[in-house]
Design a protein around this motif. Structure first.
Motif, short mmCIF file in Angstrom:
data_model
loop_
_atom_site.label_atom_id
_atom_site.label_comp_id
_atom_site.label_asym_id
_atom_site.label_seq_id
_atom_site.Cartn_x
_atom_site.Cartn_y
_atom_site.Cartn_z
N ASP A 72 0.71 -1.12 0.04
CA ASP A 72 -0.05 -0.01 -0.03
C ASP A 72 0.85 1.09 -0.08
O ASP A 72 1.77 1.13 0.75
CB ASP A 72 -0.88 0.07 1.16
CG ASP A 72 -1.90 1.16 1.07
OD1 ASP A 72 -1.93 1.82 0.21
OD2 ASP A 72 -2.41 1.67 2.38
N LEU A 73 0.81 2.14 -0.99
CA LEU A 73 1.48 3.04 -1.27
C LEU A 73 0.70 4.70 -0.98
O LEU A 73 1.02 5.50 -1.38
CB LEU A 73 2.37 3.37 -2.46
CG LEU A 73 3.05 2.20 -2.83
CD1 LEU A 73 3.82 2.46 -4.27
CD2 LEU A 73 4.29 1.69 -1.83
N SER A 74 -0.59 4.42 -0.30
CA SER A 74 -1.29 5.50 -0.18
C SER A 74 -0.90 6.42 0.83
O SER A 74 -1.30 7.67 0.76
CB SER A 74 -2.80 5.21 -0.02
OG SER A 74 -2.86 4.66 1.31
N GLY A 75 -0.15 6.06 1.73
CA GLY A 75 0.42 6.92 2.73
C GLY A 75 1.93 7.78 2.20
O GLY A 75 2.25 8.42 3.05
N LEU A 76 1.98 7.58 1.09
CA LEU A 76 3.47 8.21 0.68
C LEU A 76 3.18 9.61 0.48
O LEU A 76 2.36 9.86 -0.13
CB LEU A 76 3.88 7.64 -0.65
CG LEU A 76 4.64 6.21 -0.70
CD1 LEU A 76 4.94 5.94 -1.97
CD2 LEU A 76 5.73 6.34 0.57
N THR A 77 3.98 10.54 0.97
CA THR A 77 3.83 11.91 0.67
C THR A 77 4.93 12.50 -0.06
O THR A 77 4.56 13.64 -0.77
CB THR A 77 4.14 12.77 2.19
OG1 THR A 77 5.22 12.54 2.77
CG2 THR A 77 3.08 12.47 3.23
N ALA A 78 5.90 11.90 -0.09
CA ALA A 78 6.99 12.22 -1.25
C ALA A 78 7.72 10.91 -1.62
O ALA A 78 7.71 10.00 -0.80
CB ALA A 78 8.00 13.14 -0.89
N LEU A 79 8.08 10.93 -2.91
CA LEU A 79 9.10 9.77 -3.48
C LEU A 79 10.09 10.46 -4.38
O LEU A 79 9.65 11.14 -5.33
CB LEU A 79 7.98 8.84 -4.27
CG LEU A 79 8.81 7.54 -4.69
CD1 LEU A 79 9.28 6.83 -3.46
CD2 LEU A 79 7.67 6.84 -5.51
N ASP A 80 10.93 9.98 -4.41
CA ASP A 80 12.32 10.31 -5.26
C ASP A 80 12.87 9.06 -5.98
O ASP A 80 12.43 7.84 -5.71
CB ASP A 80 13.34 11.30 -4.65
CG ASP A 80 14.19 10.81 -3.51
OD1 ASP A 80 13.69 9.44 -3.31
OD2 ASP A 80 15.11 11.36 -3.05
N THR A 81 14.02 9.00 -6.54
CA THR A 81 14.56 7.91 -7.44
C THR A 81 15.04 7.01 -6.40
O THR A 81 14.85 5.79 -6.50
CB THR A 81 15.47 8.44 -8.43
OG1 THR A 81 14.89 9.46 -9.01
CG2 THR A 81 16.09 7.27 -9.07
N ALA A 82 15.67 7.46 -5.43
CA ALA A 82 16.36 6.74 -4.34
C ALA A 82 14.99 5.67 -3.68
O ALA A 82 15.32 4.52 -3.47
CB ALA A 82 17.02 7.21 -3.18
N GLY A 83 14.13 6.44 -3.24
CA GLY A 83 12.91 5.81 -2.62
C GLY A 83 12.27 4.67 -3.50
O GLY A 83 11.89 3.49 -3.19
N ALA A 84 11.89 5.03 -4.92
CA ALA A 84 11.49 4.05 -5.84
C ALA A 84 12.26 2.98 -6.22
O ALA A 84 11.91 1.91 -6.39
CB ALA A 84 11.26 4.87 -7.18
N LEU A 85 13.92 3.15 -6.06
CA LEU A 85 14.50 1.96 -6.16
C LEU A 85 14.57 0.92 -5.10
O LEU A 85 14.58 -0.23 -5.30
CB LEU A 85 15.96 2.63 -6.48
CG LEU A 85 17.12 1.51 -6.78
CD1 LEU A 85 16.88 0.83 -7.98
CD2 LEU A 85 18.48 2.04 -6.67
N LEU A 86 14.19 1.74 -3.79
CA LEU A 86 14.02 0.83 -2.72
C LEU A 86 12.95 -0.27 -2.77
O LEU A 86 12.72 -1.49 -2.56
CB LEU A 86 13.99 1.54 -1.23
CG LEU A 86 15.32 2.04 -1.08
CD1 LEU A 86 15.01 2.94 0.46
CD2 LEU A 86 16.24 1.16 -0.68
N LEU A 87 11.47 0.68 -3.22
CA LEU A 87 10.42 -0.19 -3.52
C LEU A 87 10.63 -1.25 -4.71
O LEU A 87 10.17 -2.21 -4.62
CB LEU A 87 9.44 0.81 -3.89
CG LEU A 87 8.88 1.82 -2.85
CD1 LEU A 87 7.87 2.83 -3.22
CD2 LEU A 87 8.13 1.06 -1.74
#
Length: 401
Positions: A72-87
């Motif tokens: 569930d990603l509905s609680g994300l307030t911000a996402l950059d390339t580093a975070g997207a790579l972790l996901l």
């Protein structure tokens, strides 16, 4: 492997997220809900949180294999390339463990970023994927087959180059004013006049060796005078022009490859094409025409010097003076004998020039390539000269010359 990301709650199974949506620091929480394992990402998943989130994601997941996982990603307030790579790494690990992963709740902009990172990661993985192939069952047969195919392609390419040179030469015959006389005379001097010292020295020594070996055998039968016959026929028909062609192939053929290859490295050939000049007309034909004119003359010079060396040896070892040598030579040979040897010279010259220029134009742009193709030019030229000489011998024997 790219995961289809469904946002705005699309999921193949029900997934609810009772966690708080206003978390600023990136977090990951997990819980069991009915028969599925729910992972909820919240807060800011950016480079500042990546170092802390990385260890938390390594072992995050259900203990049982094949369990459906809802991310569930509905609680994300911000996402950059580093975070997207972790996901992306989390999703890949869960799928490799056999879990069915459904990603839900992502905003459109975050969903697009995650998809871009997934495509980039998939491309890098495919480029670094190592494919282990079994070696051939019979390595020797594999090497012979590859070498045979390579030689066949080389022959076809050289025949194509021969056709190109022939078409260009016919065009110059229709327009003789296009023939470049200055380069022609320059190469005549290089391949003809400047090669006389080395050709003369080697031919003289070859004449001495042939006369000595022949005399050593014929003396047992009291037929020393026939050394002149052996020397005259052997030199004029075969040895003289063959040795001259081999020397010229090693001297001038290699020079053609090195000169044109250096021009390829310096991009001078590309500059010619840019200016609308034909490299075959400018570089190949003057060298080929010069060698076709020069080799018969150099071959005749080699024949005379080799006979002179044999005459000196016959005088010193067999007491056959020069007058006797000349008379016996006149009896042993005729103009046909001289013609049989010299008629091969233009063919040998064309082959040497063709191979030398062809290999020079194949240089790929490095000094190593120049050296490699120069060596190949000499080897191929000498091989073809010997093959053609054998073919001429069989032909002349068949027609009775």
């Amino acid at each position: 492997m790219t995961v289809n990301v469904n946002w705005r709650g699309a999921s193949p199974f029900r997934c609810s997220a009772p966690w708080t949506r206003n978390v600023q620091t990136g977090t990951i929480t997990s819980a069991w809900e009915e028969n599925q394992f729910v992972l909820a990402a919240a807060g800011r998943w950016d480079i500042a949180s990546a170092e802390r989130l990385g260890p938390q994601l390594r072992n995050r997941g259900p203990d049982r294999k094949g369990v459906p996982v809802c991310l569930d990603l509905s609680g994300l307030t911000a996402l950059d390339t580093a975070g997207a790579l972790l996901l992306d790494r989390l999703i890949r690990r869960l799928r490799e463990q056999g879990h069915v992963v459904a990603v839900v709740g992502a905003r459109a902009d975050l969903c697009a970023l995650l998809k871009d990172v997934q495509r980039a990661a998939a491309g890098v993985a495919s480029r670094h994927q190592v494919t282990v192939e079994k070696g051939p069952a019979f390595p020797l047969a594999d090497q012979i087959g590859r070498a045979t195919i390579g030689i066949w392609h080389e022959m076809l390419s050289m025949l194509n180059f021969l056709g190109l040179v022939t078409v260009t030469a016919l065009r110059l015959l229709r327009e003789p004013q296009r023939i470049r006389l200055k380069p022609l005379f320059f190469h005549l001097e290089q391949v003809g006049l400047n090669s006389l010292p080395i050709v003369g020295l080697l031919s003289f020594l070859i004449g001495i060796v042939l006369a000595y070996q022949g005399a050593d055998q014929l003396r047992r039968f009291g037929a020393e005078i026939y050394v002149v016959n052996l020397l005259g026929i052997g030199v004029l028909r075969e040895i003289g022009i063959l040795m001259t062609s081999i020397i010229v192939a090693g001297r001038s053929g290699s020079a053609f490859t090195a000169q044109i290859g250096t021009m390829k490295v310096n991009q001078e050939v590309d500059a010619m094409r840019t200016l609308g000049l034909d490299p075959v007309e400018m570089l190949v034909l003057p060298r080929m025409l010069a060698l076709i004119i020069a080799l018969p003359l150099v071959g005749f010079f080699a024949n005379v010097v080799a006979l002179a060396g044999g005459a000196v040896m016959a005088y010193a070892y067999l007491d056959i003076n020069f007058v006797q040598f000349a008379r016996q030579l006149q009896v042993a040979v005729s103009t046909t004998t001289l013609f049989v040897g010299l008629v091969k010279a233009p063919i040998f010259a064309a082959v040497i020039a063709l191979v030398g220029c062809y290999q020079g134009l194949r240089v790929s742009g490095s000094a190593e390539s120049v050296g490699l193709l120069t060596t190949r030019s000499v080897v191929v030229s000498i091989f073809l000269v010997i093959v053609l000489d054998a073919a001429f011998s069989v032909l002349f024997s068949y027609i009775g010359i």
